[in-house]
Design a protein around this motif. Structure first.
Motif, PDB file in Angstrom:
ATOM      1  N   LEU A  20      -0.424   9.300   6.885  1.00 59.89           N
ATOM      2  CA  LEU A  20      -1.217   8.970   5.485  1.00 59.89           C
ATOM      3  C   LEU A  20      -1.650  10.402   4.940  1.00 59.89           C
ATOM      4  N   GLY A  21      -0.747  10.806   4.160  1.00 57.92           N
ATOM      5  CA  GLY A  21      -1.040  12.237   3.514  1.00 57.92           C
ATOM      6  C   GLY A  21      -1.821  12.477   2.452  1.00 57.92           C
ATOM      7  N   GLY A  22      -1.897  11.455   1.872  1.00 58.97           N
ATOM      8  CA  GLY A  22      -2.483  11.470   0.676  1.00 58.97           C
ATOM      9  C   GLY A  22      -3.854  10.712   0.658  1.00 58.97           C
ATOM     10  N   HIS A  23      -3.965   9.349  -0.229  1.00 55.80           N
ATOM     11  CA  HIS A  23      -5.141   8.551   0.267  1.00 55.80           C
ATOM     12  C   HIS A  23      -4.676   7.221  -0.206  1.00 55.80           C
ATOM     13  N   ILE A  24      -5.303   6.272   0.076  1.00 58.55           N
ATOM     14  CA  ILE A  24      -4.722   4.855  -0.095  1.00 58.55           C
ATOM     15  C   ILE A  24      -4.721   4.507  -1.138  1.00 58.55           C
ATOM     16  N   VAL A  25      -3.325   4.341  -1.801  1.00 60.97           N
ATOM     17  CA  VAL A  25      -3.196   3.923  -3.115  1.00 60.97           C
ATOM     18  C   VAL A  25      -2.659   2.344  -3.145  1.00 60.97           C
TER      19      VAL A  25
ATOM     20  N   MET B 222       0.971  -1.116   0.021  1.00 63.94           N
ATOM     21  CA  MET B 222       0.005  -0.087   0.099  1.00 63.94           C
ATOM     22  C   MET B 222       0.791   1.217   0.037  1.00 63.94           C
ATOM     23  N   PHE B 223       0.401   2.215  -0.546  1.00 64.79           N
ATOM     24  CA  PHE B 223       1.207   3.627  -0.726  1.00 64.79           C
ATOM     25  C   PHE B 223      -0.020   4.796  -0.290  1.00 64.79           C
ATOM     26  N   THR B 224       0.578   6.006  -0.276  1.00 60.21           N
ATOM     27  CA  THR B 224      -0.317   7.063  -0.047  1.00 60.21           C
ATOM     28  C   THR B 224      -0.337   7.912  -1.160  1.00 60.21           C
ATOM     29  N   GLY B 225       0.498   7.723  -2.244  1.00 61.24           N
ATOM     30  CA  GLY B 225       0.142   8.705  -3.335  1.00 61.24           C
ATOM     31  C   GLY B 225       1.132   9.860  -3.089  1.00 61.24           C
ATOM     32  N   ILE B 226       1.980  10.124  -2.026  1.00 60.51           N
ATOM     33  CA  ILE B 226       2.806  11.241  -1.756  1.00 60.51           C
ATOM     34  C   ILE B 226       4.142  10.639  -2.327  1.00 60.51           C
ATOM     35  N   VAL B 227       4.740  11.358  -3.411  1.00 59.58           N
ATOM     36  CA  VAL B 227       5.939  11.192  -4.016  1.00 59.58           C
ATOM     37  C   VAL B 227       7.165  11.506  -3.219  1.00 59.58           C
ATOM     38  N   THR B 228       8.123  10.462  -2.796  1.00 59.65           N
ATOM     39  CA  THR B 228       9.205  10.919  -2.189  1.00 59.65           C
ATOM     40  C   THR B 228      10.487  10.933  -2.662  1.00 59.65           C
ATOM     41  N   ASP B 229      10.523  10.810  -4.014  1.00 60.12           N
ATOM     42  CA  ASP B 229      11.830  10.875  -4.747  1.00 60.12           C
ATOM     43  C   ASP B 229      11.448  10.794  -6.477  1.00 60.12           C
ATOM     44  N   ILE B 230      12.312  11.518  -7.075  1.00 55.24           N
ATOM     45  CA  ILE B 230      12.317  11.177  -8.547  1.00 55.24           C
ATOM     46  C   ILE B 230      13.240  10.524  -8.918  1.00 55.24           C
TER      47      ILE B 230
END
Length: 195
Positions: A92-97, A1-9
């Motif tokens: 959980l800063g974005g939404h469940i991804v 599971m992810f939050t959709g908050i990108v942490t690196d490019i």
């Protein structure tokens, strides 16, 4: 599971067809803290780490994944949004991804509005019904809020911060974008079908 908050490019540095597609992605993540078998969302696609180096990791991408995503457009030098898997206790800063891409949307317009940029996309017809104004979507792994919806088209506003810390500062018309609809929207639609 992810939050959709990108942490690196990250940057794709190698691509090789070996039955499946194998990609090497350069990252700023501390790879000493990444395990073989870990999941990393790469442009919103949950991919499994199969090899590691000092500043890179390799993933193996099945033909099924390539056919359902925009990963067929990856080339050496391509910048990709990265997010490590959610850990218990993380914010959980974005939404469940989930990192399970539902389809590919196409960018149909890009317009600057003040310091922000409004991007209009066209979703596949079978997914458009899950997209609602003020609802959430994940596009290339980024958790975003939908502004407006008209038939199969929807728009998103990108603030300067988002354009700086993701690949959205590079967006152009005709780009193909990985689209993951909100899980809650999927369940609401399914419940309404059952009534």
């Amino acid at each position: 599971m992810f939050t959709g908050i990108v942490t690196d490019i990250g940057t794709v540095t190698e691509l090789e067809q070996q039955g499946d597609l194998r990609a090497r992605i350069k990252t700023a993540y501390d790879t000493a803290g990444i395990d073989i078998g870990a999941s990393i969302a790469s442009d919103g696609v949950c991919l499994t780490v199969i090899a590691l180096g000092d500043d890179w990791y390799d993933v193996q991408i099945s033909a099924e994944t390539v056919s359902k995503t925009n990963l067929d457009t990856w080339a050496v030098g391509k910048r990709v949004n990265l997010e490590r898997a959610l850990k218990v206790g993380d914010e959980l800063g974005g939404h469940i991804v989930s990192g399970h891409v539902d389809g590919v949307a196409e960018v149909v317009a890009v317009e600057d509005e003040g310091d922000s940029t409004r991007v209009t996309l066209r979703a596949p017809k079978e997914l458009a019904r899950f997209i609602a104004p003020k609802g959430s979507v994940a596009l290339n792994g980024t958790s975003l809020t939908v502004n407006d919806v008209s038939d199969c088209e929807f728009s998103i506003n990108f603030i300067p911060h988002t354009k700086e810390v993701t690949t959205w500062g590079d967006v152009s018309v005709d780009d193909r974008v990985n689209l993951e609809i909100d899980t809650l929207a999927r369940y609401v639609a399914r419940l309404s079908e059952m009534s």
